[in-house]
Design an enzyme around this catalytic site. Structure first.
Site, PDB file in Angstrom:
ATOM      1  N   LYS A 150      15.755 -40.202 -27.557  1.00 38.72           N
ATOM      2  CA  LYS A 150      15.700 -41.271 -26.556  1.00 38.72           C
ATOM      3  C   LYS A 150      15.086 -40.705 -25.288  1.00 38.72           C
ATOM      4  O   LYS A 150      15.715 -39.952 -24.544  1.00 38.72           O
ATOM      5  CB  LYS A 150      17.095 -41.821 -26.275  1.00 38.72           C
ATOM      6  CG  LYS A 150      17.065 -42.980 -25.307  1.00 38.72           C
ATOM      7  CD  LYS A 150      18.422 -43.640 -25.194  1.00 38.72           C
ATOM      8  CE  LYS A 150      18.367 -44.815 -24.232  1.00 38.72           C
ATOM      9  NZ  LYS A 150      17.973 -44.443 -22.876  1.00 38.72           N
ATOM     10  N   ARG A 198       8.407 -52.924 -18.180  1.00 39.17           N
ATOM     11  CA  ARG A 198       9.429 -53.815 -18.726  1.00 39.17           C
ATOM     12  C   ARG A 198       9.915 -54.823 -17.685  1.00 39.17           C
ATOM     13  O   ARG A 198      10.181 -55.975 -18.007  1.00 39.17           O
ATOM     14  CB  ARG A 198      10.608 -53.007 -19.258  1.00 39.17           C
ATOM     15  CG  ARG A 198      11.603 -53.880 -19.987  1.00 39.17           C
ATOM     16  CD  ARG A 198      12.742 -53.073 -20.549  1.00 39.17           C
ATOM     17  NE  ARG A 198      13.491 -52.443 -19.479  1.00 39.17           N
ATOM     18  CZ  ARG A 198      14.556 -51.685 -19.652  1.00 39.17           C
ATOM     19  NH1 ARG A 198      14.996 -51.456 -20.864  1.00 39.17           N
ATOM     20  NH2 ARG A 198      15.177 -51.146 -18.638  1.00 39.17           N
ATOM     21  N   CYS A 206      22.956 -33.898  16.247  1.00 41.77           N
ATOM     22  CA  CYS A 206      22.075 -33.513  15.147  1.00 41.77           C
ATOM     23  C   CYS A 206      22.098 -31.998  14.946  1.00 41.77           C
ATOM     24  O   CYS A 206      21.956 -31.248  15.903  1.00 41.77           O
ATOM     25  CB  CYS A 206      20.656 -33.989  15.444  1.00 41.77           C
ATOM     26  SG  CYS A 206      19.418 -33.370  14.284  1.00 41.77           S
TER      27      CYS A 206
HETATM   28  N1  LIG Z   1      21.713 -44.167 -11.688  1.00 42.49           N
HETATM   29  C1  LIG Z   1      21.536 -45.449 -11.472  1.00 42.49           C
HETATM   30  O1  LIG Z   1      21.631 -45.941 -10.352  1.00 42.49           O
HETATM   31  C2  LIG Z   1      21.188 -46.323 -12.620  1.00 42.49           C
HETATM   32  C3  LIG Z   1      20.897 -47.670 -12.423  1.00 42.49           C
HETATM   33  C4  LIG Z   1      20.562 -48.456 -13.527  1.00 42.49           C
HETATM   34  C5  LIG Z   1      20.515 -47.899 -14.789  1.00 42.49           C
HETATM   35  N2  LIG Z   1      20.795 -46.572 -14.948  1.00 42.49           N
HETATM   36  C6  LIG Z   1      20.795 -45.955 -16.271  1.00 42.49           C
HETATM   37  O2  LIG Z   1      19.836 -46.583 -17.097  1.00 42.49           O
HETATM   38  C7  LIG Z   1      20.372 -46.798 -18.377  1.00 42.49           C
HETATM   39  C8  LIG Z   1      20.406 -48.271 -18.717  1.00 42.49           C
HETATM   40  O3  LIG Z   1      19.160 -48.785 -18.550  1.00 42.49           O
HETATM   41  P1  LIG Z   1      18.227 -49.433 -19.647  1.00 42.49           P
HETATM   42  O4  LIG Z   1      18.536 -50.862 -19.767  1.00 42.49           O
HETATM   43  O5  LIG Z   1      16.856 -49.049 -19.258  1.00 42.49           O
HETATM   44  O6  LIG Z   1      18.627 -48.845 -21.039  1.00 42.49           O
HETATM   45  P2  LIG Z   1      18.484 -47.466 -21.662  1.00 42.49           P
HETATM   46  O7  LIG Z   1      17.494 -46.639 -20.946  1.00 42.49           O
HETATM   47  O8  LIG Z   1      19.838 -46.878 -21.805  1.00 42.49           O
HETATM   48  O9  LIG Z   1      17.952 -47.806 -23.141  1.00 42.49           O
HETATM   49  C9  LIG Z   1      16.889 -48.660 -23.487  1.00 42.49           C
HETATM   50  C10 LIG Z   1      15.549 -48.049 -23.282  1.00 42.49           C
HETATM   51  O10 LIG Z   1      15.428 -46.808 -23.908  1.00 42.49           O
HETATM   52  C11 LIG Z   1      14.051 -46.502 -23.987  1.00 42.49           C
HETATM   53  N3  LIG Z   1      13.782 -45.652 -25.149  1.00 42.49           N
HETATM   54  C12 LIG Z   1      13.499 -44.337 -25.060  1.00 42.49           C
HETATM   55  N4  LIG Z   1      13.298 -43.810 -26.256  1.00 42.49           N
HETATM   56  C13 LIG Z   1      13.465 -44.792 -27.163  1.00 42.49           C
HETATM   57  C14 LIG Z   1      13.377 -44.836 -28.572  1.00 42.49           C
HETATM   58  N5  LIG Z   1      13.117 -43.749 -29.298  1.00 42.49           N
HETATM   59  N6  LIG Z   1      13.608 -46.010 -29.174  1.00 42.49           N
HETATM   60  C15 LIG Z   1      13.897 -47.113 -28.445  1.00 42.49           C
HETATM   61  N7  LIG Z   1      13.994 -47.123 -27.094  1.00 42.49           N
HETATM   62  C16 LIG Z   1      13.766 -45.977 -26.460  1.00 42.49           C
HETATM   63  C17 LIG Z   1      13.336 -47.806 -23.981  1.00 42.49           C
HETATM   64  O11 LIG Z   1      12.548 -47.849 -22.816  1.00 42.49           O
HETATM   65  C18 LIG Z   1      14.423 -48.836 -23.893  1.00 42.49           C
HETATM   66  O12 LIG Z   1      14.065 -49.907 -23.085  1.00 42.49           O
HETATM   67  C19 LIG Z   1      21.740 -46.159 -18.378  1.00 42.49           C
HETATM   68  O13 LIG Z   1      21.611 -44.827 -18.831  1.00 42.49           O
HETATM   69  C20 LIG Z   1      22.125 -46.129 -16.921  1.00 42.49           C
HETATM   70  O14 LIG Z   1      22.986 -45.071 -16.638  1.00 42.49           O
HETATM   71  C21 LIG Z   1      21.126 -45.809 -13.907  1.00 42.49           C
HETATM   72 ZN   LIG Z   2      17.545 -34.282  15.263  1.00 42.12          ZN
END
Ligand SMILES: NC(=O)c1ccc[n+]([C@@H]2O[C@H](COP(=O)([O-])OP(=O)(O)OC[C@H]3O[C@@H](n4cnc5c(N)ncnc54)[C@H](O)[C@@H]3O)[C@@H](O)[C@H]2O)c1
Ligand SMILES: [Zn+2]
Length: 665
Positions: free
Chosen positions: A134, A155, A406
């Site tokens: 992933k 996306r 500061c």
């Molecule tokens: N730190 C923050 O403020 C913050 C904010 C929002 C989301 N996030 C993080 O983002 C994630 C959730 O976001 P999301 O909706 O993008 O989902 P996600 O990243 O967990 O999973 C979906 C995405 O994985 C990707 N992907 C990568 N390899 C892939 C593969 N081999 N097959 C299929 N898909 C693959 C695709 O782009 C797909 O859209 C969580 O891990 C969350 O912690 C963090």
């Molecule tokens: Zn300063």
């Protein structure tokens, strides 16, 4: 006493009306969580991650527990797009994945698939799985028509994304042509390889955030450093399995993440191997594995919910977090003047690195945590984000008090909302910030934070004009720099001259003054620096799309930087007027599709020659720049209807030459 909350923790059955809703306190918490989740998502997808993924996931999970059907949870990505880019709609929406974080949850997912498939004839799910890395990057849809790359859309919120074709076309792993004919939508992830990050952006620590930033740079700088890997193709009837789909992508010339086929136990084995050794050896970051029911037919039977397939799941690596002890709390003044608290902790090993500094975000957060020196805290580190203090595990010392002066310049600090700020314009931290902004806006990517810091510390840089007065020796004499680097850096600064008016204005780094805003001003007729400086706040506020707040920020900012701007002009850094001057004066241009040069470079070419760039095809448009002038795309057709000329990039170069020659004679 608590009010009765009949359906507090459950979805309300759709047919029921009235009754008592969840209590007010819980409602408020739900609203707060939902708002925060949306805000964090917007920052995250823009590449400015605010909190760790672990903390984000915890908040999202809390919201899910309180209100499982909350609409925010059903959404994908973020619709808060920074649209310097044209918005584009996906023909087939792009989704996300549900996640599991340990073996038990993965087994439960397999059991659930098995249950849902019921009587449907199938091989046991646990014996026919496909698994792929992933990738931790930015999702992108790339479209091919008759073998040619025609479009690339982020996306976004799953339905609407940003059309960043010009940048994606220049990324590694994106063939301009493939042998498959017809209409093809492939999906992948934009990443920045660790070796590329090290070689080209040595000061950068988060490949994901950098890739997000580079992908969306309007001038296209650095896009060629990114790589795209692919894992999906939308609606292709002939492919029976995930395994075949990956092979097919590779046959077409696309790189895929590493993958395997096997049983549930194989997948769990592999997951452990990734955790212990494989992940650390990769040249890119992954945040888990994706596990799929291999048969695409069964995936279709399983269907999806909220654009998350039931037949696939993200098997995420657990977020590393460890307990440590706070030794001191530091208050660092950043480039915008914002003072950020940092906890200095006893060294702990987290995800392969020794951590001693952990972000505390802002003063309000320190207060909320009630954090003090001596406290035991949970420090987390999730690939891309800097270590962060998650929570106080056990209190030992008195809560820390924020400083009043500061740490860099000793000037008095002011409080604004959750933040405390240094407003002293001659504070070294702020000078660094302004120089950094200038470098970023003109796209001198050779320059890193460290070099700026060294030059400011050495007294060579006090304001942007000083960048143009630097001598090779000034840089070459610095520690670990040489004459070669020095020449390269200075050449890069010079090669960006002359600056167009919008770039000049953006480079000043006035609050709320992004490139797009600057362009708005210019196209509204404020097309020389003098006119911009003379404009009244009310005049600016009346420009459609600008608004009162930006207008106020701009007039205030320009006034505050008056002397500095005067010095720039006197020093020869005069922005080029984009009005009637130059060979393209009085003409309008619009670009469509991908070009051989980055869009930003082409825009600069037109503007510095006096032309104007329009965002869309209108009656006003003189030239549409397009790779294939016989194209039948809707833009091309519209242009023909208006009598706009369709020309290629080459013809644009010729046009400039011809008009320049005609003007000179
Ligand atoms: N730190 C923050 O403020 C913050 C904010 C929002 C989301 N996030 C993080 O983002 C994630 C959730 O976001 P999301 O909706 O993008 O989902 P996600 O990243 O967990 O999973 C979906 C995405 O994985 C990707 N992907 C990568 N390899 C892939 C593969 N081999 N097959 C299929 N898909 C693959 C695709 O782009 C797909 O859209 C969580 O891990 C969350 O912690 C963090
Ligand atoms: Zn300063």
């Amino acid at each position: 006493m608590k009010q009765g909350n009949l359906f507090a923790a459950q979805p309300r059955p759709a047919s029921l009306q009235g009754g008592l809703d969840s209590n007010a306190e819980q409602r408020a918490r739900i609203d707060e969580l939902a708002q925060r989740v949306e805000r964090y998502r917007a920052s995250y997808y823009a590449g400015n991650t605010e909190i760790s993924d672990a903390a984000y996931d915890a908040l999202e999970d809390e919201l899910r527990a309180l209100d499982p059907t909350h609409p925010v949870l059903a959404r994908v990505g973020s619709s808060a797009l920074v649209t310097e880019w044209e918005k584009a709609r996906h023909e087939i929406p792009m989704g996300s994945l549900n996640k599991v974080v340990n073996e038990d949850e993965l087994r439960a997912w397999v059991a659930r698939c098995e249950e849902l498939l019921g009587k449907e004839p199938h091989a046991p799910v646990a014996s026919d799985l496909f698994v792929a890395e992933k990738l931790d990057g930015i999702s992108i849809e790339v479209l091919y028509k008759d073998g040619k790359l025609v479009d690339a859309i982020t996306r976004g919120d799953g339905e609407w994304g940003e059309r960043i074709t010009a940048n994606v076309a220049r990324m590694k792993g994106v063939p301009a042509r493939i042998r498959e004919r017809g209409h093809l939508s492939v999906r992948g992830e934009i990443i920045l390889r660790l070796s590329d990050m090290k070689a080209h952006f040595p000061g950068v620590t988060s490949p994901r955030n950098m890739a997000a930033g580079l992908s969306k740079r309007f001038d296209g700088q650095g896009a060629e450093r990114c790589t795209v890997m692919f894992y999906d193709v939308a609606e292709h009837a002939e492919i029976p399995t995930c395994r075949r789909r990956f092979e097919w992508l590779r046959e077409l010339g696309f790189a895929t993440p590493r993958s395997a086929h096997g049983t549930l136990d194989d997948v769990i084995d592999l997951y452990r191997k990734y955790g212990s050794e494989l992940r650390g050896a990769l040249d890119y970051e992954i945040d888990g594995l994706v596990v799929y029911v291999d048969s695409l037919n069964l995936q279709t039977v399983l269907g999806d919910l909220n654009r998350r397939p039931r037949g696939a799941v993200a098997f995420k690596f657990a977020s590393p977090a460890k307990v440590s002890k706070v030794v001191a709390i530091q208050w660092d003044t950043g480039p915008s003047g914002r003072v950020t608290p940092v906890a200095i902790v006893e060294p702990v090993e987290l995800a392969g690195a020794v951590v001693q500094r952990a972000s505390l975000h802002n003063a309000a957060n320190v207060r909320t945590l009630g954090l003090g020196v001596g406290d035991e805290v949970l420090v987390s580190r999730r690939n891309d984000v800097i270590p962060y203090v998650e929570e106080v595990v056990e209190k030992h010392g008195p809560a820390a008090q924020p400083p009043t002066t500061c740490g860099v310049c000793s000037g008095a600090l002011v409080t604004e909302g959750e933040y405390i700020l240094c407003r002293n314009a001659s504070c070294r931290a702020l000078i660094e910030g302004r120089i950094h902004n200038w470098i970023d806006a003109i796209g001198a990517l050779e320059w890193g934070d460290k070099l700026i810091e060294q030059l400011v510390a050495a007294g060579h840089l006090r304001e942007p004009l000083d960048l143009y007065k630097l001598k090779v020796k000034d840089i070459a004499d610095l520690e670990r720099r040489g004459e070669k680097i020095a020449k390269k850096c200075l050449d890069q600064i010079q090669s960006r001259l002359p600056l167009t008016l919008p770039v000049f204005l953006t480079a000043l780094g006035i609050e709320g003054f992004a490139l797009q805003t600057a362009r708005l001003l210019v196209s509204a007729g404020h097309d020389t620096l003098d006119k911009v400086r003379a404009a009244k706040e009310a005049e600016l506020a009346a420009i459609p799309g600008l608004g009162a707040i930006k207008a106020a920020n701009i007039t205030r900012g320009l006034a505050a930087r008056k002397d500095e701007i005067d010095r720039l002009i006197a020093g020869g850094i005069q922005p080029v007027t984009t009005a009637a001057e130059g060979p393209l004066g009085g003409l309008t241009f619009c670009f469509t599709g991908s070009g051989t040069r980055p869009r930003g470079e082409l825009t600069q070419l037109v503007e510095s020659n006096g032309g104007r760039v329009l965002g869309s095809v209108t009656k006003e448009l003189n030239y549409l720049i397009i790779a294939d002038t016989s194209s039948t795309s809707s833009k091309a057709e519209k242009a023909r209807k208006y009598g706009t000329k369709l020309i290629t990039e080459e013809q644009l170069d010729q046009l400039i030459e011809e008009r320049r020659a005609a003007g000179a004679s």
